[in-house]
Each structure stands twice: as structure tokens, then as C-alpha cells.
Enzyme design. Structure first.
Site, PDB file in Angstrom:
ATOM      1  CB  CYS A  60      11.089  49.515  61.007  1.00 49.02           C
ATOM      2  SG  CYS A  60      10.742  51.254  61.331  1.00 49.02           S
ATOM      3  CD  GLU A  79      46.124  25.437  28.783  1.00 47.35           C
ATOM      4  OE1 GLU A  79      45.569  26.545  28.909  1.00 47.35           O
ATOM      5  OE2 GLU A  79      46.402  24.942  27.690  1.00 47.35           O
ATOM      6  CB  CYS A 127      12.967  55.513  63.541  1.00 48.48           C
ATOM      7  SG  CYS A 127      11.811  54.162  63.275  1.00 48.48           S
ATOM      8  CG  ASP A 187      38.412  34.743  37.762  1.00 46.21           C
ATOM      9  OD1 ASP A 187      37.801  34.901  36.691  1.00 46.21           O
ATOM     10  OD2 ASP A 187      37.876  34.764  38.882  1.00 46.21           O
ATOM     11  CE  LYS A 190      33.723  28.656  36.542  1.00 44.41           C
ATOM     12  NZ  LYS A 190      33.035  29.501  35.605  1.00 44.41           N
ATOM     13  CE1 TYR A 227      42.978  31.385  26.033  1.00 45.17           C
ATOM     14  CE2 TYR A 227      43.681  31.986  28.250  1.00 45.17           C
ATOM     15  CZ  TYR A 227      42.828  32.154  27.182  1.00 45.17           C
ATOM     16  OH  TYR A 227      41.841  33.091  27.236  1.00 45.17           O
ATOM     17  CB  CYS A 280      12.947  50.553  64.137  1.00 48.30           C
ATOM     18  SG  CYS A 280      14.070  51.194  62.888  1.00 48.30           S
ATOM     19  CB  CYS A 339      12.109  54.658  59.862  1.00 51.07           C
ATOM     20  SG  CYS A 339      13.644  53.730  59.991  1.00 51.07           S
ATOM     21  CE  LYS A 341      36.978  29.283  32.540  1.00 53.55           C
ATOM     22  NZ  LYS A 341      36.770  30.638  33.041  1.00 53.55           N
TER      23      LYS A 341
HETATM   24  S1  IVH Z   1      40.896  28.374  26.261  1.00 53.14           S
HETATM   25  C1  IVH Z   1      38.498  27.790  22.731  1.00 53.14           C
HETATM   26  N1  IVH Z   1      42.368  28.273  28.414  1.00 53.14           N
HETATM   27  O1  IVH Z   1      38.017  31.368  30.157  1.00 53.14           O
HETATM   28  C2  IVH Z   1      38.964  27.963  24.079  1.00 53.14           C
HETATM   29  N2  IVH Z   1      40.575  29.836  28.331  1.00 53.14           N
HETATM   30  O2  IVH Z   1      35.201  30.711  30.079  1.00 53.14           O
HETATM   31  C3  IVH Z   1      39.264  29.356  24.422  1.00 53.14           C
HETATM   32  N3  IVH Z   1      40.400  31.251  30.302  1.00 53.14           N
HETATM   33  O3  IVH Z   1      37.241  33.280  27.317  1.00 53.14           O
HETATM   34  C4  IVH Z   1      39.700  29.537  25.767  1.00 53.14           C
HETATM   35  N4  IVH Z   1      42.107  30.409  31.380  1.00 53.14           N
HETATM   36  O4  IVH Z   1      39.110  34.128  28.875  1.00 53.14           O
HETATM   37  C5  IVH Z   1      41.323  28.855  27.804  1.00 53.14           C
HETATM   38  N5  IVH Z   1      43.765  28.130  30.247  1.00 53.14           N
HETATM   39  C6  IVH Z   1      42.741  28.690  29.634  1.00 53.14           C
HETATM   40  C7  IVH Z   1      42.008  29.738  30.223  1.00 53.14           C
HETATM   41  C8  IVH Z   1      40.917  30.280  29.529  1.00 53.14           C
HETATM   42  C9  IVH Z   1      41.141  31.317  31.414  1.00 53.14           C
HETATM   43  C10 IVH Z   1      39.210  32.098  30.043  1.00 53.14           C
HETATM   44  C11 IVH Z   1      39.160  32.726  28.666  1.00 53.14           C
HETATM   45  C12 IVH Z   1      37.854  32.276  28.064  1.00 53.14           C
HETATM   46  C13 IVH Z   1      37.071  31.929  29.285  1.00 53.14           C
HETATM   47  C14 IVH Z   1      35.973  30.953  28.966  1.00 53.14           C
END
Ligand code: IVH
Length: 685
Positions: free
Chosen positions: A439, A126, A424, A130, A327, A238, A421, A445, A128
Site C-alpha cells: 500500500c 513410550e 485506506c 506433550d 518425533k 516414566y 489498499c 493508511c 512422548k
Molecule cells: S524420559 C532421561 N519419557 O520430553 C530421559 N521424557 O524432550 C528423561 N517427555 O524433559 C526423559 N514424555 O519432559 C521421557 N515418556 C517420556 C516422556 C518424556 C515426555 C518429556 C520430558 C523431557 C522431554 C525431553
């Protein structure tokens, strides 16, 4: 997404009985909501949808006895709260381990295969998101509580705010929902909504959010849910924390489809992938489509799909062994340099800064990037008008990586580093091997003076509450303040005459100045802004010498005899006290009543940490582990590695480990980073 445009529709509701009519309307509205948020396939236009909601509102106003808490009209309107209640999570909300390379993902896959004894594993991959994790509790299909993750064990009750998020169902759809269900997912702010919110904030002269995640967090933490309701928040689920009363799914994939049926938005990019190669392909695919998504993501997450296998793998220190966040690398973007300016810092260092056409990179809008120093500008040959690549890794200051020479317009000229500078006009000297230009103006200054005064009044120095940057700038520009000591000579009337100040805030500032006069020697030394003398060194110096006079008279040799003070720092300290204008400022501060209690030279540090055993856990917001350790040690604490009955304090940050639970069990006082200073300022018991 907008809803469909369409021609005229029959009157909504249908039935003549108001109760049935209201019921039918609610079902109809919820159905459109589901199609819009979950199926991504709206059947009616936005205005038609709004019309239905308005009609329902009208009927409910006529028949208030028919209003129910889960009606789509009841998302907003509650009175503001004083504070959020704490919520204990029945099942802890875990975090994720991170991988930054394919090799690390390979290791993860190997560990999972070994742990389960399987040759190959199916994962659910999935994006991730933000945003921030949230837990939603449904009883008999009705949303009864929403809580933030907090430290994973205890979060905050944000039910009223969450009710205003239209993609989160108030009432679940299916008749087969478990009687008790706790669903988890991410609340986030779509990028367009974030940009619009910041435009509004700017127009109202209110603080801008640095990125969509902060904006989402800030919105969810509003005590007035009507404010949160105005914020464009969205949601993807999720995970499940609790599933009680009906047979639960046996894999992540099954669970996601069940949640979708119940009415929760599931990320459409979630899919099952088999084996390591498919995981890595998924990562590349999502990274390639990242820019076209309507929300920010910072990587992808792989989860072993089978719940049985998840169980076998278990978790270690707050993160499951069956999941991994992969990441994305630091974000880079190109933009145009509008100007190159020189900033003068507190100690006179000249830092070139590129002013940029704003770009959204690595999750924030960037309009300045550091060029570090003269040597770096020379190396990059950055010029005004150039198109440059800028990079923002994690939370660090954005920097210019390179110039796109193909795009250089004609007629540009090499940047000439100033010989004087720019603020000043004083001379500029190079130090530290010619890398840093400084400076020579000192407090003459105005740039250095402003920064010195901001530092002098900051929280860990003299702690003058209410003396913000804007005020300091006015005081310096008007010539009212030429040294930090002059702050104490400004009258309430003069403060009141400044922009954005009234009689009341002027009086508050006078009281804050009055209060700050009573300080401690370490704070005073730190406030002076002696180059190289940070908070910890100030503390050590105060302890070692006992009085300011003894320190002022100390020779280089005796300074170097102090633990942590090397020849460079010793020289800076000597140079500072040898300058007559610094001596004058110190005299003047004392004449204005700045005072501190005597410290017995060589004595144990005094304060609430003196002689205490402290353990640190988790990631602190500002200090690194080492810095926190040093800070505590200089205040007389013994920093230990594990919690026992002899521990006095636990300093806990984000994602604390098992030390946290142990400390709770033993009833040990738990401190957050921002509470440390207050303890240090207390007398020892
Ligand atoms: S699963 C046990 N799935 O990432 C697993 N987390 O760095 C629990 N997050 O605290 C999280 N997208 O806030 C999961 N598709 C995703 C996610 C996700 C974002 C966040 C979540 C978690 C943090 C961990």
C-alpha cells in the site's frame, strides 16, 4: 473416564471410633483413586466418590486434631505464595535427543548396540507426552516436595500446586516403598480439559492458552494453588531420580511396574520392544492411535531397558545416549475457509490470510492461516468455501498447503487480489520481483499507522509501558493520533476517556510517555520503523554517524560504507529521510522533548557489554544463536565459544550445556535473554 454408575451403597466408614472411621475412609478413598487413575478401572460412580470425600471432610471438621497432611481432603486450601523457592536436583533432569526419521532411529540403535556390545537390544517404548517434566520426592512414602525441571539442575518448588493433582499420590500404597524415592514424569492437561479451560477463560475475558502444554505450564506456575486446583491436570510417571533404602529395579520395565504398584499412573501404551523393527512398528502404531488419545503427544521415546546397559552408555551434554525421542512429522488437518482477508502490515505489505473454521492441529487451535502473497493464492487457487489442508510445523505460523478440490462447493470464484489498499484506498505497488504488494498510503493508511505506532512504542524501541494494541487502535480510529508524535500530545483526560482506561491507568501512561522521551539514538532510529532497519542496524548506524543529523544527510555512498549496510538498505534509509512527512514527524517528536545523549561517531559502543567477553549456551526463547551473537557484537561485546576465567557473561537458554556448569563454578554472571537489554542499557564499567 467417568466412574461407574451403581445402586445404593452401605454407609461409608463403618466403625464407631472417629479415628478408625477416618482412617478407614481415607484408605477407601485412596483405593478408589488408585482404581480410577492407575488401573483405569473405577468401581464406584463419581457422585459416590464425591460423597465419600465430603463425608471425610465433615468428620475432619468435627475432629480437626485428626487431620493429617496426606489426607485426601488436604490437596487444596493453602495460602498463595509470593514466589517459588528454587530446588536443586540431586540427580540432574536430562532432556532427550530427537530423531525425525527411521534412519536416525537406526543410527541410534546401532550406536546403542555398539556401545553395549550386544547384538540386539530390548527397549521400552513410550508415548512422548506433550507436557512438562516434574520431579516428585517421597520420604517414607509421603510426598514431601515437587519441583519443575527448570534448567535440569535447578527447578522451582511447586509442591502446593502438585498436591492438587488428583492422579499424583500424596501417600504411596505399598509397604515395600523405598524410604527415599524421587519419581519423575510428565504433568499434562488432557485435551477436553484444555478446551473447557479456554472456554472459561474466554467467558471471563482472560487470556487463552495456545495449547495444552502451555496451559499445563501456566497452571503449574500459579502462585495460588487454589487456582491450580481448578485446572484439569494429570500425570504419567516414566523415570526415577533417586531410589534409596531398598533394592532398586534393574530395568525400565521393572521400574514402571514397581511405580505402578506404589500408586503412580504409568502410561498404558508403554511396552517392551525388541530391536529396531519393533521400535519402528511401535512408532507407526502409536501414530495411528494418536488422534484417539485423550492427551497430546508429539512422538514416542525409546529407552534401552536394562539399567546396566544404560550405565554403560552414559550421557553426553545433558541427554542420555540410551534414549531417543522419535518425533512425529508436522501436523496437518483439513478445514473450511470462511473468508480470505488482506492484512496490511507496518511497511504496507499486503498479506492474504485465510480465516478458517477452527481446527486443532499440531497441538494448537488454528483459526487463521497465512496465504503469504498474491502469487501463492494464485498458485493454490484457494477460494472462499474451499476445504483446505493446513499445516503447522513446530511453532511456525500455520499455512495452507493445498485445496481439496473434490470438496469445492459449486459457485465459488477465484480470489481477486485488490488493486487498491483495502484499508485506506491508496494505490498498490509491487516490489521484490512482483511478489510483495504494498500500500502506498504510508501513515495515511490507518492499518500502517496502527502497526507503526505499536512498533514505535514496543519494548526494544521507545518502550512505552502500558500502551497496548487495543489502546493504539482506539487512538488511531478516533483520529486523536495521526503520527507517532501525536502520542505525546494526548492528555491524561483524553486517555482516561478511552475504553478500559481509568484515571489511574491514564496517569501511568502519561508517566510512561514521559519516561520514554529520554531515549538513546539507536532506540530512536529503530522506533522510526525505517524498512530494513532492525535493531542491530540501528545500533550500527548510530555508532557510525554519531548524530541523527549526520545520518539524515548521509549520501547513498556513505551509507553503503557502513558495515552490514548494502545498497538495498541504503536506499531504504535515503528514501525514508527524503520523505517530507517523515522529516515532519521527527521534528515534531523532538519538539515534544524526545531526546538522547550524544554518541561519539566511530567510537566504541557504550553500554554494559562494551569490551566484555560473552559466551552463549542453550536455546534462547526468541533470538537464534546467530542473532544473539550479532546483537551482542553490535553492542561492543566479544562473543567467545567457551567459558574461561576471562568470560564476563554467560547468556543461557533452555538446555544449556556444560558451559553453564563451568560458569557457575567460576562465578560468572549468567543472563537470560530477557536480561540482555538491561545490561546493554547500563553504562560500561
Ligand atoms: S524420559 C532421561 N519419557 O520430553 C530421559 N521424557 O524432550 C528423561 N517427555 O524433559 C526423559 N514424555 O519432559 C521421557 N515418556 C517420556 C516422556 C518424556 C515426555 C518429556 C520430558 C523431557 C522431554 C525431553
Amino acid at each position: 473416564m467417568t466412574r461407574k454408575k451403581e445402586a445404593k451403597q452401605p454407609e461409608p466408614g463403618g466403625s464407631a471410633d472417629p479415628s478408625l472411621k477416618i482412617q478407614a475412609l481415607r484408605v477407601e478413598i485412596e483405593e478408589h483413586n488408585y482404581r480410577y487413575h492407575v488401573l483405569d478401572d473405577p468401581a464406584i460412580s463419581d457422585s459416590r466418590y464425591d460423597g465419600l470425600v465430603r463425608y471425610l471432610e465433615k468428620l475432619e471438621a468435627e475432629y480437626p486434631e485428626l487431620v493429617t497432611s496426606n489426607s485426601p481432603t488436604q490437596r487444596v486450601g493453602a495460602a498463595p505464595l509470593d514466589r517459588f523457592e528454587s530446588v536443586a536436583h540431586e540427580v540432574p533432569m536430562l532432556s532427550l535427543n530427537n530423531a525425525f526419521s527411521a534412519d536416525e532411529v537406526g543410527e541410534f540403535d546401532r550406536r546403542c548396540r555398539e556401545g553395549t556390545g550386544r547384538e540386539s537390544l530390548a527397549y521400552v517404548a513410550e508415548p512422548k507426552i506433550d507436557g512438562l517434566a516434574i520431579s516428585l520426592l517421597y520420604e517414607q512414602g509421603e510426598l514431601v516436595r515437587a519441583a519443575t525441571r527448570g534448567d535440569g539442575r535447578t527447578g522451582e518448588d511447586v509442591t502446593l500446586n502438585v498436591r492438587s493433582i488428583s492422579s499424583i499420590p500424596l501417600q504411596l500404597r505399598s509397604h515395600r516403598v523405598p524410604p527415599s524415592l524421587e519419581v519423575r514424569g510428565e504433568v499434562f492437561m488432557p485435551i477436553v480439559g484444555f478446551e473447557r479451560l479456554n472456554e472459561q477463560q474466554k467467558a471471563r475475558d482472560e487470556k487463552l492458552y495456545v495449547n495444552p502444554r502451555n496451559a499445563a505450564a501456566g497452571s503449574l506456575r500459579q502462585l495460588d494453588s487454589n487456582v491450580c486446583a481448578q485446572r484439569p491436570l494429570s500425570f504419567f510417571c516414566y523415570a526415577v531420580g533417586v531410589w534409596q533404602g531398598t533394592p532398586s529395579p534393574s530395568s525400565q520395565m521393572q521400574m514402571l511396574s514397581a511405580l505402578r504398584e506404589f500408586g503412580f499412573p504409568v502410561n498404558p501404551l508403554a511396552r517392551e520392544v525388541k530391536g529396531l523393527k519393533a521400535c519402528l512398528d511401535y512408532y507407526e502404531d502409536v501414530m495411528a492411535s494418536r488422534a484417539s488419545l485423550r492427551y497430546e503427544i508429539d512422538g514416542v521415546v525409546y529407552k534401552v531397558s536394562s539399567f546396566e546397559d544404560q550405565q554403560v552408555l552414559g550421557s553426553v551434554s545433558r541427554a542420555p545416549r540410551w534414549a531417543m525421542a522419535h518425533k512425529f512429522p508436522a501436523a496437518e488437518e483439513t478445514t473450511v475457509v470462511k473468508a480470505i482477508e488482506i492484512q496490511v502490515g507496518r511497511t504496507g505489505a499486503l498479506t492474504p490470510v485465510a480465516r478458517l473454521d477452527p481446527v486443532f492441529v499440531g497441538g494448537v487451535t488454528v483459526s487463521n492461516a497465512t496465504l503469504h502473497n498474491a502469487e501463492e493464492i494464485e498458485r493454490l487457487d484457494v477460494r472462499k468455501g474451499d476445504t483446505v489442508v493446513i499445516r503447522r510445523a513446530g511453532d511456525v505460523i500455520p499455512e495452507v498447503v493445498s485445496v481439496v478440490l473434490d470438496k469445492r462447493p459449486s459457485g465459488t470464484r477465484r480470489f481477486k487480489f485488490p488493486k487498491v489498499c483495502p484499508v485506506c484506498g491508496s494505490g498498490v505497488t509491487s516490489d521484490e520481483g512482483g511478489v510483495i504488494q504494498r500500500c502506498e498510503g504510508g501513515l495515511i493508511c490507518s492499518a500502517q499507522l496502527k502497526e507503526s505506532i505499536k512498533h514505535f512504542s514496543s519494548r526494544l524501541a521507545m518502550d512505552i509501558e502500558g500502551l497496548g494494541a487495543k489502546l493504539v487502535e482506539q487512538l488511531v480510529d478516533s483520529g486523536q493520533v495521526k503520527t507517532p508524535a501525536d502520542l505525546f500530545a494526548v492528555s491524561a483526560g483524553e486517555f482516561a476517556g478511552l475504553e478500559r482506561m481509568g484515571a489511574k491507568s491514564a496517569q501511568n501512561l502519561i508517566s510512561a510517555l514521559e519516561k520514554s522521551r529520554e531515549t538513546t539514538l539507536p532506540r530512536f532510529l529503530f522506533a522510526l520503523g525505517i524498512p530494513q532497519v532492525g535493531e542491530a542496524t540501528a545500533q550500527t548506524l548510530a555508532q557510525h554517524f554519531g548524530t541523527l543529523e549526520a545520518l539524515q544527510e548521509a549520501s547513498l555512498t556513505s551509507l553503503e560504507a557502513v558495515a552490514d549496510v548494502g545498497p538495498v538498505v541504503a536506499e531504504e534509509i535515503r528514501r525514508f529521510f527524503d520523505q517530507s512527512h517523515n522529516q515532519q514527524v521527527i521534528r515534531s517528536l523532538r519538539e515534544h522533548g524526545v531526546r538522547w545523549p550524544e554518541v561519539r561517531a566511530g567510537a566504541q559502543p557504550i553500554g554494559g557489554f562494551s569490551g566484555k567477553t560473552v559466551v552463549i549456551t542453550g536455546t534462547l526463547p526468541n533470538l537464534s544463536r546467530d542473532e544473539a551473537r550479532q546483537w551482542l557484537i553490535t553492542r561492543g561485546a566479544k562473543v567467545a565459544g567457551s567459558v574461561s576465567s576471562r568470560t564476563h557473561f554467560l547468556v543461557a537458554g533452555v538446555d544449556p550445556g556444560s558451559k553453564y556448569d563451568k560458569a557457575v563454578q567460576l562465578g560468572i554472571r549468567i543472563l537470560e535473554e530477557h536480561e540482555m537489554q538491561a545490561v546493554a542499557d547500563q553504562p560500561p564499567d
